[in-house]
Structures are given as structure tokens and as C-alpha cells.
Motif scaffolding. Structure first.
Motif, PDB file in Angstrom:
ATOM      1  N   SER A 128      10.768   6.861  14.584  1.00 47.27           N
ATOM      2  CA  SER A 128       8.638   6.405  14.551  1.00 47.27           C
ATOM      3  C   SER A 128       8.654   5.391  12.347  1.00 47.27           C
ATOM      4  O   SER A 128       9.792   5.556  12.098  1.00 47.27           O
ATOM      5  N   SER A 129       8.267   4.964  13.220  1.00 49.49           N
ATOM      6  CA  SER A 129       8.155   3.679  11.906  1.00 49.49           C
ATOM      7  C   SER A 129       6.515   3.832  11.413  1.00 49.49           C
ATOM      8  O   SER A 129       5.778   4.695  11.391  1.00 49.49           O
ATOM      9  N   LEU A 130       7.127   3.762   9.905  1.00 46.70           N
ATOM     10  CA  LEU A 130       5.454   3.710   9.201  1.00 46.70           C
ATOM     11  C   LEU A 130       4.334   3.590   9.719  1.00 46.70           C
ATOM     12  O   LEU A 130       3.257   4.117   8.821  1.00 46.70           O
ATOM     13  N   ALA A 131       4.984   2.217  10.213  1.00 46.69           N
ATOM     14  CA  ALA A 131       3.491   1.595  10.700  1.00 46.69           C
ATOM     15  C   ALA A 131       2.573   2.596  11.988  1.00 46.69           C
ATOM     16  O   ALA A 131       1.363   3.077  11.725  1.00 46.69           O
ATOM     17  N   GLU A 132       3.341   2.802  12.733  1.00 47.27           N
ATOM     18  CA  GLU A 132       2.959   3.884  13.881  1.00 47.27           C
ATOM     19  C   GLU A 132       2.523   5.441  13.270  1.00 47.27           C
ATOM     20  O   GLU A 132       1.536   5.450  13.306  1.00 47.27           O
ATOM     21  N   LEU A 133       2.742   5.734  11.453  1.00 48.26           N
ATOM     22  CA  LEU A 133       2.208   6.548  11.309  1.00 48.26           C
ATOM     23  C   LEU A 133       1.087   6.839  10.185  1.00 48.26           C
ATOM     24  O   LEU A 133       0.462   7.614   9.401  1.00 48.26           O
ATOM     25  N   GLY A 134       0.654   5.120  10.129  1.00 50.57           N
ATOM     26  CA  GLY A 134      -1.050   5.190   9.472  1.00 50.57           C
ATOM     27  C   GLY A 134       0.074   4.985   8.157  1.00 50.57           C
ATOM     28  O   GLY A 134      -0.590   5.462   7.123  1.00 50.57           O
ATOM     29  N   VAL A 135       0.976   4.407   7.793  1.00 51.10           N
ATOM     30  CA  VAL A 135       1.925   4.616   6.364  1.00 51.10           C
ATOM     31  C   VAL A 135       1.425   2.521   5.836  1.00 51.10           C
ATOM     32  O   VAL A 135       2.049   1.994   6.310  1.00 51.10           O
ATOM     33  N   ASP A 136       0.451   3.042   4.897  1.00 47.90           N
ATOM     34  CA  ASP A 136      -0.522   1.581   4.248  1.00 47.90           C
ATOM     35  C   ASP A 136       1.004   1.056   3.288  1.00 47.90           C
ATOM     36  O   ASP A 136       2.059   1.881   2.868  1.00 47.90           O
ATOM     37  N   SER A 137       0.787  -0.470   3.219  1.00 46.62           N
ATOM     38  CA  SER A 137       1.901  -0.968   2.154  1.00 46.62           C
ATOM     39  C   SER A 137       1.786   0.053   1.143  1.00 46.62           C
ATOM     40  O   SER A 137       2.849  -0.044   0.540  1.00 46.62           O
ATOM     41  N   MET A 138       0.644   0.203   0.337  1.00 41.33           N
ATOM     42  CA  MET A 138       1.234   1.285  -1.024  1.00 41.33           C
ATOM     43  C   MET A 138       1.862   2.723  -0.275  1.00 41.33           C
ATOM     44  O   MET A 138       2.293   2.868  -1.376  1.00 41.33           O
ATOM     45  N   GLY A 139       1.594   3.872   0.150  1.00 41.80           N
ATOM     46  CA  GLY A 139       2.009   4.482   0.948  1.00 41.80           C
ATOM     47  C   GLY A 139       3.654   4.154   1.159  1.00 41.80           C
ATOM     48  O   GLY A 139       3.988   4.992   0.444  1.00 41.80           O
ATOM     49  N   VAL A 140       3.709   3.229   1.369  1.00 42.92           N
ATOM     50  CA  VAL A 140       5.056   2.845   1.433  1.00 42.92           C
ATOM     51  C   VAL A 140       6.570   2.828   0.033  1.00 42.92           C
ATOM     52  O   VAL A 140       6.786   3.109  -0.545  1.00 42.92           O
ATOM     53  N   VAL A 141       5.419   1.843  -1.250  1.00 39.57           N
ATOM     54  CA  VAL A 141       5.721   1.888  -2.082  1.00 39.57           C
ATOM     55  C   VAL A 141       5.467   3.416  -2.568  1.00 39.57           C
ATOM     56  O   VAL A 141       6.469   3.949  -3.475  1.00 39.57           O
ATOM     57  N   PHE A 190      17.225  -2.868   1.353  1.00 39.39           N
ATOM     58  CA  PHE A 190      17.316  -1.975   1.942  1.00 39.39           C
ATOM     59  C   PHE A 190      15.624  -1.303   3.695  1.00 39.39           C
ATOM     60  O   PHE A 190      14.849  -1.761   3.822  1.00 39.39           O
ATOM     61  N   ASP A 191      16.340  -1.133   4.501  1.00 44.84           N
ATOM     62  CA  ASP A 191      15.454  -1.764   6.083  1.00 44.84           C
ATOM     63  C   ASP A 191      14.506  -0.175   6.185  1.00 44.84           C
ATOM     64  O   ASP A 191      15.101   1.419   6.163  1.00 44.84           O
ATOM     65  N   ILE A 192      13.428  -0.660   6.399  1.00 47.23           N
ATOM     66  CA  ILE A 192      12.247   0.053   6.170  1.00 47.23           C
ATOM     67  C   ILE A 192      11.633   0.397   7.764  1.00 47.23           C
ATOM     68  O   ILE A 192       9.756   0.978   7.704  1.00 47.23           O
ATOM     69  N   SER A 193      12.304   0.192   8.438  1.00 44.94           N
ATOM     70  CA  SER A 193      11.870  -0.701   9.735  1.00 44.94           C
ATOM     71  C   SER A 193      11.725   1.039  10.832  1.00 44.94           C
ATOM     72  O   SER A 193      10.693   1.018  10.647  1.00 44.94           O
ATOM     73  N   THR A 194      12.026   2.065  10.493  1.00 42.82           N
ATOM     74  CA  THR A 194      11.766   3.013  11.481  1.00 42.82           C
ATOM     75  C   THR A 194      12.892   4.251   9.680  1.00 42.82           C
ATOM     76  O   THR A 194      12.927   3.915   9.299  1.00 42.82           O
ATOM     77  N   VAL A 195      11.780   5.775  10.452  1.00 43.43           N
ATOM     78  CA  VAL A 195      12.253   6.637   9.317  1.00 43.43           C
ATOM     79  C   VAL A 195      13.824   7.105   9.169  1.00 43.43           C
ATOM     80  O   VAL A 195      14.902   7.397   8.682  1.00 43.43           O
ATOM     81  N   GLY A 196      14.776   6.655  10.697  1.00 47.31           N
ATOM     82  CA  GLY A 196      15.911   6.659  10.685  1.00 47.31           C
ATOM     83  C   GLY A 196      16.880   5.555   9.620  1.00 47.31           C
ATOM     84  O   GLY A 196      17.897   5.904   9.327  1.00 47.31           O
ATOM     85  N   SER A 197      16.063   4.537   9.996  1.00 47.17           N
ATOM     86  CA  SER A 197      17.035   3.200   9.318  1.00 47.17           C
ATOM     87  C   SER A 197      16.427   3.751   7.636  1.00 47.17           C
ATOM     88  O   SER A 197      17.795   3.600   7.035  1.00 47.17           O
ATOM     89  N   ILE A 198      15.612   4.551   7.380  1.00 49.02           N
ATOM     90  CA  ILE A 198      15.003   4.362   5.731  1.00 49.02           C
ATOM     91  C   ILE A 198      16.252   6.173   5.940  1.00 49.02           C
ATOM     92  O   ILE A 198      17.091   5.220   4.214  1.00 49.02           O
TER      93      ILE A 198
END
Length: 85
Positions: free
Chosen positions: A26-39, A65-73
Motif C-alpha cells: 500500500s502507498s500512503l496516497a492510496e490509503l488517503g494519508v495527506d502530507s500533514m498525515g505523513v508528517v 527515507f523512502d515513503i513510497s509504500t508501507v513496505g519501503s517505510i
């Protein structure tokens, strides 16, 4: 609890999702996590694992720090945790 399951729990809380809905692909974007959510996720990750994440919120693509997917994180956190040990 594994690092992956802890990361999924953190992201699930931020995205207000059931952890079962989140996969390592899953990517954060697919999960609906916006830029503030990423922070917010980064802060929670740093607190949970007692690490400092080299993350540039203004230029996430320029970060080590790769945030492209949950796995990369998860892989990035595992690396930082091992380096800190």
C-alpha cells in the motif's frame, strides 16, 4: 510485535483505517494519508522506535527515507533501528 505491524498500526491510526486493510504494498496516497498525515506518521514512528528519521517534508523525493509504500517505510525503519543498536 514486528516493526511491520507497528508501522501498519501507526498508519492505520493516522488514516483512520482498520490495520487489516493495509498491506506492505500500500502507498500512503492510496490509503488517503495527506502530507500533514505523513508528517504525523513520521513523528509517531520516531517516538515509537526511538529513532530520528532523515525526512524532508518539503521534498519527500529528496529524502533518504523512502515513503513510497508501507513496505519501503518498514525497511527504512529496520535499517535505522539496526544502525542505532
Amino acid at each position: 510485535m514486528s516493526i511491520a505491524s507497528q508501522v501498519i498500526d501507526i498508519i492505520a491510526e493516522q488514516a483512520m483505517l482498520d490495520p487489516a486493510e493495509i498491506t506492505l504494498e500500500s502507498s500512503l496516497a492510496e490509503l488517503g494519508v495527506d502530507s500533514m498525515g505523513v508528517v504525523e506518521c513520521i513523528f509517531a514512528i520516531e517516538e515509537t522506535f526511538d529513532i530520528s528519521v532523515p525526512f524532508n517534508a518539503n521534498e519527500p523525493s529528496q529524502s533518504d527515507f523512502d515513503i513510497s509504500t508501507v513496505g519501503s517505510i518498514t525497511k527504512a525503519i529496520e535499517k535505522l533501528v539496526n544502525e542505532a543498536a
